[in-house]
Design an enzyme around this catalytic site. Structure first.
Site, PDB file in Angstrom:
ATOM      1  N   TYR A   1       0.838  -1.301  -0.014  1.00 19.66           N
ATOM      2  CA  TYR A   1       0.162  -0.235  -0.079  1.00 19.66           C
ATOM      3  C   TYR A   1       1.017   1.315  -0.044  1.00 19.66           C
ATOM      4  CZ  TYR A   1      -4.237   2.564   0.594  1.00 19.66           C
ATOM      5  OH  TYR A   1      -5.280   3.578   0.347  1.00 19.66           O
TER       6      TYR A   1
ATOM      7  N   LYS B   1      -6.063  -1.821  -0.904  1.00 19.99           N
ATOM      8  CA  LYS B   1      -6.831  -1.396   0.408  1.00 19.99           C
ATOM      9  C   LYS B   1      -7.478  -2.622   0.969  1.00 19.99           C
ATOM     10  CE  LYS B   1      -7.956   2.369   2.745  1.00 19.99           C
ATOM     11  NZ  LYS B   1      -6.875   3.580   3.102  1.00 19.99           N
TER      12      LYS B   1
ATOM     13  N   GLU C   1     -12.781   5.348  -1.637  1.00 19.06           N
ATOM     14  CA  GLU C   1     -11.324   5.635  -1.431  1.00 19.06           C
ATOM     15  C   GLU C   1     -10.529   6.589  -2.439  1.00 19.06           C
ATOM     16  OE1 GLU C   1      -7.523   5.451   0.614  1.00 19.06           O
ATOM     17  OE2 GLU C   1      -9.621   4.474   1.243  1.00 19.06           O
ATOM     18  N   ASP C   2     -10.107   7.642  -2.097  1.00 17.91           N
ATOM     19  CA  ASP C   2      -9.117   8.462  -2.905  1.00 17.91           C
ATOM     20  C   ASP C   2     -10.197   9.341  -3.872  1.00 17.91           C
ATOM     21  OD1 ASP C   2      -6.974   8.028  -1.397  1.00 17.91           O
ATOM     22  OD2 ASP C   2      -6.117   6.859  -2.852  1.00 17.91           O
TER      23      ASP C   2
ATOM     24  N   GLY D   1      -7.785  20.617   3.385  1.00 16.93           N
ATOM     25  CA  GLY D   1      -8.355  20.049   2.561  1.00 16.93           C
ATOM     26  C   GLY D   1      -9.420  18.863   3.130  1.00 16.93           C
TER      27      GLY D   1
ATOM     28  N   ASN E   1       2.805  12.900   4.384  1.00 20.27           N
ATOM     29  CA  ASN E   1       3.654  11.814   3.865  1.00 20.27           C
ATOM     30  C   ASN E   1       3.768  11.904   2.425  1.00 20.27           C
ATOM     31  OD1 ASN E   1       1.686   9.239   2.709  1.00 20.27           O
ATOM     32  ND2 ASN E   1       0.919   9.875   4.683  1.00 20.27           N
TER      33      ASN E   1
ATOM     34  N   ASN F   1      -3.897   4.906   9.095  1.00 16.10           N
ATOM     35  CA  ASN F   1      -5.246   4.491   9.210  1.00 16.10           C
ATOM     36  C   ASN F   1      -5.419   2.824   9.337  1.00 16.10           C
ATOM     37  OD1 ASN F   1      -5.164   7.304   8.385  1.00 16.10           O
ATOM     38  ND2 ASN F   1      -6.854   6.920   7.079  1.00 16.10           N
TER      39      ASN F   1
END
Length: 558
Positions: free
Chosen positions: A96, A170, A241-242, A299, A413, A458
């Protein structure tokens, strides 16, 4: 025990959920038509894992390690998950974040075996058939992870490869960390086009070749996906996700009241930061309701964290408006104020009244981080900006001069995007800073004390949250379930020792996930959101956790 019919032994070897490679027994080989198709030796899973690990270590780069693990998963899921589980801390950054981002960039050029379901906005009517072609029945699916790949792990818009790669990655973490059965999940790539010019002009790109579709047509596509998935698989939790900031929060708010759904970028990040925050509070002694929080980077993730922290302050006795006013949000335009016309809808509630800051110093028309820290005297400084070095020595020393135990979480990161490095933070605060980061950091010794830096990963939270929702068959994922997950994670560490980590270590993900799952399932039951009886949630969670072990396989005649 599996019982399926096969068209010859090759069909068994081609199914990664059934293939055991050299671990098939002599009896299985004879019954399944495998004699002569694999070497004659019968190996144990442990022997296979040792060889696989040696092969993994022989790969010269992290990207090639990711390629190797992907190929192993495509061939033998049990072996892949046994290897990953045995070396989870080492391999989590490979399967990941951050290495999966490199693999996503190369998806079309390194295209091998498709995994999951690919849905196109240009073929909305084909959604149901695509799911049916995947071959699972209504009661066979626990979890679906979907991405439209607009905001992939700090690299942005990567089209169909991003959606597929991130969903598969994920789900791998869900399985390794929480034992979600890999045979009961579906990764989904939602292809709505891409604004990445490099992809649109790449002859090898395997996605739709047009710009991203937005507006009503996008919303109709998402609704068609949700309505079809929930109708075909009524027990499944839908994980987003994303997604980009213009869609992610809006989608979550639209469907949360109706179905079990979860957005890790917003809710998971907020909950794991809250877990670390609860540990920091136990050290500092300053209650949640008295915290003054500055968030640098407002954000989707930053405001998602703000929401969780605000909720925690309300739980600690503040009214909602007062809690929100104890959070100062900073973004590219500086401190958010209510006279700004370009604020996103989710930022607006955290904008400060302009009248409050009329005499604050501005640089290039903006109220910057240094001025906010000087004026606010924050107890907590959180970084989600990806601006490397934003937490300067001057800013940190200013903060530390007014607070006994400054809470500083630079969670951006990778390393070259962190707002500050822990070693500097400890030196600038004389070892008083309470730190969590978004990347793994080795322990730091300062003035004879070894500081273990907790990673706000997470993966410490969302796998257990998902498992708890699966075990309880939750009707939806509530705020209280998220809070229960954060409290469960935070309660697994003893923060009283000098230099103690604020969060559990990644090596203990299975233990953490099981603990979180029990807390989440119990909370679902307490809110009457559970669709099954939870007579013994501890044992029910253990029973639900899939283990990477070979199981007997028999042919049609067995």
């Amino acid at each position: 025990m599996h019982k399926r019919s096969f068209e010859g032994g090759l069909a068994v070897l081609d199914n990664p959920l059934l293939n055991k490679d050299t671990a098939f027994s002599h009896e299985e080989r004879a019954e399944l038509g495998l004699d002569g198709l694999i070497p004659p030796v019968v190996e144990t899973l442990e022997e296979q894992t040792a060889r696989a690990y040696a092969q993994y270590l022989a790969q010269p780069t992290d990207l090639l390690k990711n390629v190797y693990l992907t190929a192993l998963q495509d061939r033998n899921e049990v072996l892949f998950y046994r290897l990953l589980t045995d070396h989870l801390r080492e391999m989590l950054p490979i399967v990941y974040d951050p290495t999966v981002a490199q693999a996503i960039k190369n998806y079309s050029h390194e295209y091998r075996r498709p995994r999951g379901v690919y849905l196109s906005i240009d073929d909305v009517h084909g959604i149901e058939q695509a799911f049916r072609n995947f071959g699972l029945e209504a009661d066979d699916v626990d979890l679906i992870v979907a991405s439209d790949a607009e905001e992939i792990l700090g690299i942005g818009d990567w089209g169909v490869g991003g959606g597929a790669g991130i969903a598969v990655g994920k789900l791998a973490v869900y399985t390794a960390a929480a034992g979600i059965d890999p045979g009961r999940v579906i990764p989904v790539a939602l292809d709505v086009g891409t604004n990445n010019e490099a992809l649109l002009n790449d002859p090898f790109y395997v996605g739709e070749r047009h710009s991203r579709i937005r507006g009503q047509r996008y919303d109709d596509f998402i609704d068609a996906y949700v309505s079809t998935a929930t109708r075909l698989f009524p027990n499944a939790m839908l994980h987003w996700e994303d997604f980009g900031p213009s869609n992610g929060r809006r989608i979550l708010e639209e469907y949360t009241p109706r179905i079990p759904t979860f957005n890790d970028d917003m809710q998971g990040t907020g909950a794991i930061v809250l877990a670390a925050m609860l540990g920091a509070i136990r050290v500092s002694g300053v209650p949640m309701r008295e915290q003054r929080i500055v968030i640098f980077g407002s954000g989707t993730a930053g405001i998602g964290i703000a929401d969780q922290l605000c909720d925690a302050m309300v739980r600690d006795g503040l009214d909602h408006l007062t809690a929100m006013r104890r959070i100062w949000a900073i973004d590219q335009q500086g401190l958010l104020t209510d006279d700004m016309s370009a604020l996103r809808d989710f930022q607006a509630p955290y904008a400060r009244p302009l009248s409050e800051v009329t005499d604050w110093k501005r640089e290039q028309g903006r109220i910057g981080l240094g001025e906010v820290v000087n004026r606010v005297k924050p107890t907590m400084l959180l970084g989600t900006s990806t601006v490397h070095g934003a937490f300067t020595e001057e800013i940190v020393r200013t903060m530390a001069a007014r607070v006994d135990r400054p809470i500083i979480f630079p969670i951006s990161n990778p390393t070259d995007r962190m707002e500050a490095v822990p070693d500097d933070l400890l030196h600038w605060t004389d070892g008083r800073a309470l730190i969590a980061t978004g990347i793994p950091v080795s322990p730091i010794t300062y003035h004879g004390v070894t500081y273990v830096i907790g990673q706000a990963n997470n993966a410490l939270l969302y796998p257990g949250l998902g498992l708890g929702a699966v075990v309880s068959r939750a009707r939806r994922v509530s705020k209280d379930m998220l809070h229960a997950a954060a409290v469960a994670v935070g309660g697994l560490v003893d923060v009283t020792a000098p230099g103690a980590s604020l969060l559990p270590q990644v090596e203990n993900l299975r233990e953490v996930s099981a603990t979180v799952a029990v807390a989440v399932a119990r909370q679902a039951a307490a809110e009457n959101l559970a669709r099954v009886s939870l007579d013994d949630p501890v044992q029910q969670v253990q029973d639900a956790m899939w283990q990477p072990e070979y199981r007997p396989i028999r042919g049609e005649s067995g």
